[in-house]
Design a protein around this motif. Sequence first.
Motif, PDB file in Angstrom:
ATOM      1  N   ILE A  18      25.686  21.203  33.130  1.00  0.00           N
ATOM      2  CA  ILE A  18      26.301  21.855  34.285  1.00  0.00           C
ATOM      3  C   ILE A  18      26.213  23.356  34.070  1.00  0.00           C
ATOM      4  O   ILE A  18      26.695  23.877  33.070  1.00  0.00           O
ATOM      5  N   ILE A  19      25.596  24.052  35.004  1.00  0.00           N
ATOM      6  CA  ILE A  19      25.443  25.497  34.906  1.00  0.00           C
ATOM      7  C   ILE A  19      26.380  26.144  35.922  1.00  0.00           C
ATOM      8  O   ILE A  19      26.208  25.964  37.127  1.00  0.00           O
ATOM      9  N   PRO A  20      27.390  26.872  35.446  1.00  0.00           N
ATOM     10  CA  PRO A  20      28.308  27.511  36.392  1.00  0.00           C
ATOM     11  C   PRO A  20      27.642  28.700  37.081  1.00  0.00           C
ATOM     12  O   PRO A  20      27.075  29.575  36.423  1.00  0.00           O
ATOM     13  N   ILE A  21      27.679  28.682  38.396  1.00  0.00           N
ATOM     14  CA  ILE A  21      27.124  29.768  39.203  1.00  0.00           C
ATOM     15  C   ILE A  21      28.183  30.167  40.222  1.00  0.00           C
ATOM     16  O   ILE A  21      28.774  29.320  40.877  1.00  0.00           O
ATOM     17  N   LEU A  22      28.428  31.448  40.333  1.00  0.00           N
ATOM     18  CA  LEU A  22      29.403  31.956  41.290  1.00  0.00           C
ATOM     19  C   LEU A  22      28.670  32.772  42.344  1.00  0.00           C
ATOM     20  O   LEU A  22      27.917  33.677  42.025  1.00  0.00           O
ATOM     21  N   LEU A  23      28.873  32.434  43.592  1.00  0.00           N
ATOM     22  CA  LEU A  23      28.312  33.190  44.702  1.00  0.00           C
ATOM     23  C   LEU A  23      29.449  33.987  45.321  1.00  0.00           C
ATOM     24  O   LEU A  23      30.420  33.409  45.802  1.00  0.00           O
ATOM     25  N   TYR A  24      29.348  35.287  45.268  1.00  0.00           N
ATOM     26  CA  TYR A  24      30.413  36.162  45.761  1.00  0.00           C
ATOM     27  C   TYR A  24      29.927  36.883  47.005  1.00  0.00           C
ATOM     28  O   TYR A  24      28.824  37.419  47.042  1.00  0.00           O
ATOM     29  N   HIS A  25      30.772  36.886  48.034  1.00  0.00           N
ATOM     30  CA  HIS A  25      30.427  37.569  49.277  1.00  0.00           C
ATOM     31  C   HIS A  25      31.659  38.320  49.773  1.00  0.00           C
ATOM     32  O   HIS A  25      32.164  38.086  50.866  1.00  0.00           O
ATOM     33  N   GLY A  26      32.171  39.220  48.969  1.00  0.00           N
ATOM     34  CA  GLY A  26      33.366  39.969  49.321  1.00  0.00           C
ATOM     35  C   GLY A  26      33.023  41.348  49.838  1.00  0.00           C
ATOM     36  O   GLY A  26      31.871  41.803  49.776  1.00  0.00           O
ATOM     37  N   SER A  27      34.013  42.023  50.342  1.00  0.00           N
ATOM     38  CA  SER A  27      33.798  43.372  50.877  1.00  0.00           C
ATOM     39  C   SER A  27      33.876  44.438  49.767  1.00  0.00           C
ATOM     40  O   SER A  27      33.425  45.560  49.970  1.00  0.00           O
ATOM     41  N   ARG A  28      34.460  44.075  48.635  1.00  0.00           N
ATOM     42  CA  ARG A  28      34.562  45.002  47.498  1.00  0.00           C
ATOM     43  C   ARG A  28      33.701  44.492  46.347  1.00  0.00           C
ATOM     44  O   ARG A  28      33.411  43.300  46.287  1.00  0.00           O
ATOM     45  N   PRO A  29      33.330  45.364  45.424  1.00  0.00           N
ATOM     46  CA  PRO A  29      32.530  44.924  44.275  1.00  0.00           C
ATOM     47  C   PRO A  29      33.277  43.851  43.463  1.00  0.00           C
ATOM     48  O   PRO A  29      34.488  43.911  43.307  1.00  0.00           O
ATOM     49  N   PHE A  30      32.535  42.896  42.972  1.00  0.00           N
ATOM     50  CA  PHE A  30      33.105  41.838  42.136  1.00  0.00           C
ATOM     51  C   PHE A  30      33.524  42.439  40.802  1.00  0.00           C
ATOM     52  O   PHE A  30      32.728  43.099  40.136  1.00  0.00           O
ATOM     53  N   ASN A  31      34.774  42.218  40.399  1.00  0.00           N
ATOM     54  CA  ASN A  31      35.248  42.821  39.149  1.00  0.00           C
ATOM     55  C   ASN A  31      36.008  41.841  38.256  1.00  0.00           C
ATOM     56  O   ASN A  31      36.686  42.249  37.337  1.00  0.00           O
ATOM     57  N   ALA A  32      35.914  40.565  38.516  1.00  0.00           N
ATOM     58  CA  ALA A  32      36.564  39.566  37.660  1.00  0.00           C
ATOM     59  C   ALA A  32      35.672  39.268  36.453  1.00  0.00           C
ATOM     60  O   ALA A  32      34.466  39.527  36.494  1.00  0.00           O
ATOM     61  N   PRO A  33      36.242  38.746  35.376  1.00  0.00           N
ATOM     62  CA  PRO A  33      35.423  38.409  34.200  1.00  0.00           C
ATOM     63  C   PRO A  33      34.325  37.403  34.566  1.00  0.00           C
ATOM     64  O   PRO A  33      34.519  36.521  35.392  1.00  0.00           O
ATOM     65  N   LYS A  34      33.185  37.564  33.953  1.00  0.00           N
ATOM     66  CA  LYS A  34      32.068  36.643  34.185  1.00  0.00           C
ATOM     67  C   LYS A  34      31.997  35.576  33.104  1.00  0.00           C
ATOM     68  O   LYS A  34      31.087  34.758  33.084  1.00  0.00           O
TER      69      LYS A  34
END
Length: 71
Positions: free
Chosen positions: A12-28
């Motif tokens: 299982i490969i975790p992939i996160l697709l982010y589509h927010g209005s601000r830059p993504f800043n959570a831990p990867k």
Amino acid sequence: HKKKDKKKLPLIIPILLYHGSRPFNAPKNLWALFSDPKLAKQLMGGDYKLIDLQSMSDDDIKQKQYVGMLE
């Protein structure tokens, strides 16, 4: 998956697709999301704790009636 008579689970490969209005800043890193990343990785990334009721006597199970199932 196990019902298909497979011997191993697929990777299982975790992939996160982010589509927010601000830059993504959570831990990867998954472990960085926990309050104790090192302990989380140790507990969740290593061997799981096996409680084999089949190998325990009924008396052993009854002696631990309050915490035996959560041990």
